[in-house]
Each structure stands twice: as C-alpha cells, then as structure tokens.
Design a protein around this motif. Sequence first.
Motif, PDB file in Angstrom:
ATOM      1  N   TYR A  25      46.745  38.389  44.681  1.00 38.45           N
ATOM      2  CA  TYR A  25      45.309  38.147  44.520  1.00 38.45           C
ATOM      3  C   TYR A  25      44.524  39.432  44.729  1.00 38.45           C
ATOM      4  CZ  TYR A  25      46.173  33.087  44.808  1.00 38.45           C
ATOM      5  OH  TYR A  25      46.600  31.810  44.597  1.00 38.45           O
ATOM      6  N   LEU A  26      44.893  40.178  45.750  1.00 32.97           N
ATOM      7  CA  LEU A  26      44.213  41.430  46.046  1.00 32.97           C
ATOM      8  C   LEU A  26      44.357  42.407  44.884  1.00 32.97           C
ATOM      9  CD1 LEU A  26      42.609  42.730  48.354  1.00 32.97           C
ATOM     10  CD2 LEU A  26      44.764  43.669  49.192  1.00 32.97           C
ATOM     11  N   ARG A  27      45.559  42.520  44.341  1.00 31.12           N
ATOM     12  CA  ARG A  27      45.796  43.417  43.209  1.00 31.12           C
ATOM     13  C   ARG A  27      44.943  42.992  42.012  1.00 31.12           C
ATOM     14  NH1 ARG A  27      51.206  43.388  42.634  1.00 31.12           N
ATOM     15  NH2 ARG A  27      51.379  45.332  43.763  1.00 31.12           N
ATOM     16  N   ARG A  28      44.922  41.699  41.711  1.00 34.37           N
ATOM     17  CA  ARG A  28      44.158  41.211  40.557  1.00 34.37           C
ATOM     18  C   ARG A  28      42.668  41.475  40.734  1.00 34.37           C
ATOM     19  NH1 ARG A  28      45.022  38.101  35.821  1.00 34.37           N
ATOM     20  NH2 ARG A  28      42.998  38.320  34.840  1.00 34.37           N
ATOM     21  N   LEU A  95      34.683  35.877  32.843  1.00 35.69           N
ATOM     22  CA  LEU A  95      35.386  35.237  33.956  1.00 35.69           C
ATOM     23  C   LEU A  95      35.930  36.238  34.977  1.00 35.69           C
ATOM     24  CD1 LEU A  95      37.337  32.470  32.025  1.00 35.69           C
ATOM     25  CD2 LEU A  95      35.384  32.178  33.561  1.00 35.69           C
ATOM     26  N   GLY A  96      35.986  37.507  34.633  1.00 34.15           N
ATOM     27  CA  GLY A  96      36.580  38.499  35.529  1.00 34.15           C
ATOM     28  C   GLY A  96      35.922  38.565  36.894  1.00 34.15           C
ATOM     29  N   LEU A  97      34.597  38.650  36.918  1.00 33.05           N
ATOM     30  CA  LEU A  97      33.904  38.740  38.201  1.00 33.05           C
ATOM     31  C   LEU A  97      33.871  37.396  38.925  1.00 33.05           C
ATOM     32  CD1 LEU A  97      31.038  41.235  37.363  1.00 33.05           C
ATOM     33  CD2 LEU A  97      33.133  41.655  38.681  1.00 33.05           C
ATOM     34  N   THR A  98      33.988  36.296  38.172  1.00 32.29           N
ATOM     35  CA  THR A  98      34.117  34.988  38.815  1.00 32.29           C
ATOM     36  C   THR A  98      35.434  34.927  39.580  1.00 32.29           C
ATOM     37  OG1 THR A  98      32.844  33.988  37.026  1.00 32.29           O
ATOM     38  CG2 THR A  98      34.136  32.503  38.411  1.00 32.29           C
ATOM     39  N   LEU A  99      36.493  35.439  38.965  1.00 33.73           N
ATOM     40  CA  LEU A  99      37.796  35.503  39.638  1.00 33.73           C
ATOM     41  C   LEU A  99      37.713  36.396  40.871  1.00 33.73           C
ATOM     42  CD1 LEU A  99      41.270  35.470  38.427  1.00 33.73           C
ATOM     43  CD2 LEU A  99      40.607  37.603  39.509  1.00 33.73           C
ATOM     44  N   GLY A 102      36.048  34.558  43.628  1.00 37.20           N
ATOM     45  CA  GLY A 102      36.939  33.528  44.155  1.00 37.20           C
ATOM     46  C   GLY A 102      37.986  34.102  45.093  1.00 37.20           C
ATOM     47  N   VAL A 103      38.557  35.239  44.731  1.00 33.51           N
ATOM     48  CA  VAL A 103      39.552  35.890  45.585  1.00 33.51           C
ATOM     49  C   VAL A 103      38.908  36.340  46.892  1.00 33.51           C
ATOM     50  CG1 VAL A 103      41.044  37.917  45.831  1.00 33.51           C
ATOM     51  CG2 VAL A 103      41.074  36.596  43.704  1.00 33.51           C
ATOM     52  N   VAL A 104      37.756  36.975  46.786  1.00 30.68           N
ATOM     53  CA  VAL A 104      37.058  37.451  47.987  1.00 30.68           C
ATOM     54  C   VAL A 104      36.758  36.283  48.926  1.00 30.68           C
ATOM     55  CG1 VAL A 104      34.914  38.488  48.837  1.00 30.68           C
ATOM     56  CG2 VAL A 104      36.117  39.510  46.889  1.00 30.68           C
TER      57      VAL A 104
END
Length: 134
Positions: A25-28, A95-99, A102-104
């Motif tokens: 998740y951190l890498r993504r 969707l990139g910043l939404t992801l 979500g990870v944060v």
Amino acid sequence: MELIHGGEISLSSDGPTIGLWNENYLRRMIENLIDNAFKYRTPQTPIRISLKHTQEKAVIDIHNEGNPIALCDQVVLFSPFRRIKTADTHKGWGLGLTLVRGVVEALHGSIRIESTAATGTSFIVELPHRDRLT
C-alpha cells in the motif's frame, strides 16, 4: 520510478524510518504521488522526495515545480472520478489521489497539499510509526 524517470528524482532523508505499514500500500501511494508530480511539473524540473521522521511519525513530502493547484480545486482533489480543469490534458480516471487518501487513512495518517506559484506543489503525507490500535 527512478528507473522510468532516470535522474529526474531527487531523494533526501534524515535517516532510516521504521514503521508498521503495509509495504504494498505504501509503495502504491508513493508511486501515485510521484506519477502525478511528473504529470503536472514544469518540464525538465526534478521531482523532490524527502523523508523526515519524529518519534511519533514519518513525513513524506513529494514536491514538483509547476502551476499551483487552486484552493477550490484542492478541496475536491481526493474525490473519486473528480479531475480539476488543468488535468484535462492528461489521461486518467480521477482515482489515483482517491487511492492515495484511502491508503493514508488506512494507515491512520494524514495528507495535505501546499501549492503556490512561488514554491510549487507539495503533497505531504504524515504516518504514525505504529498503528493506533496496537
């Protein structure tokens, strides 16, 4: 990302940082932020990535030089399928910043944007070293 972009990434750190985070998740999350930084930077300017830490948290700052993101756009930037007007020239689903958000949030962290014409744009992620639930 450095293999793709060569010497266009500048990395700095104040030392090793250890945390209880999901590596994938951190890498993504970091890949998405770097990809966006390259999309919206002024051509031929480096992307600066810095890692700092305190006893409580790690701070990741991904910075690019380019047009600033207006405050009214910053409010919706992390919403799904929302792209700001200046993003129209770049491909994407919104969707990139939404992801990233979500990870944060899953890692009990926070994210903020600092963006001005004078200083460029930074996405600043703060992650606690330990999960609050442990």
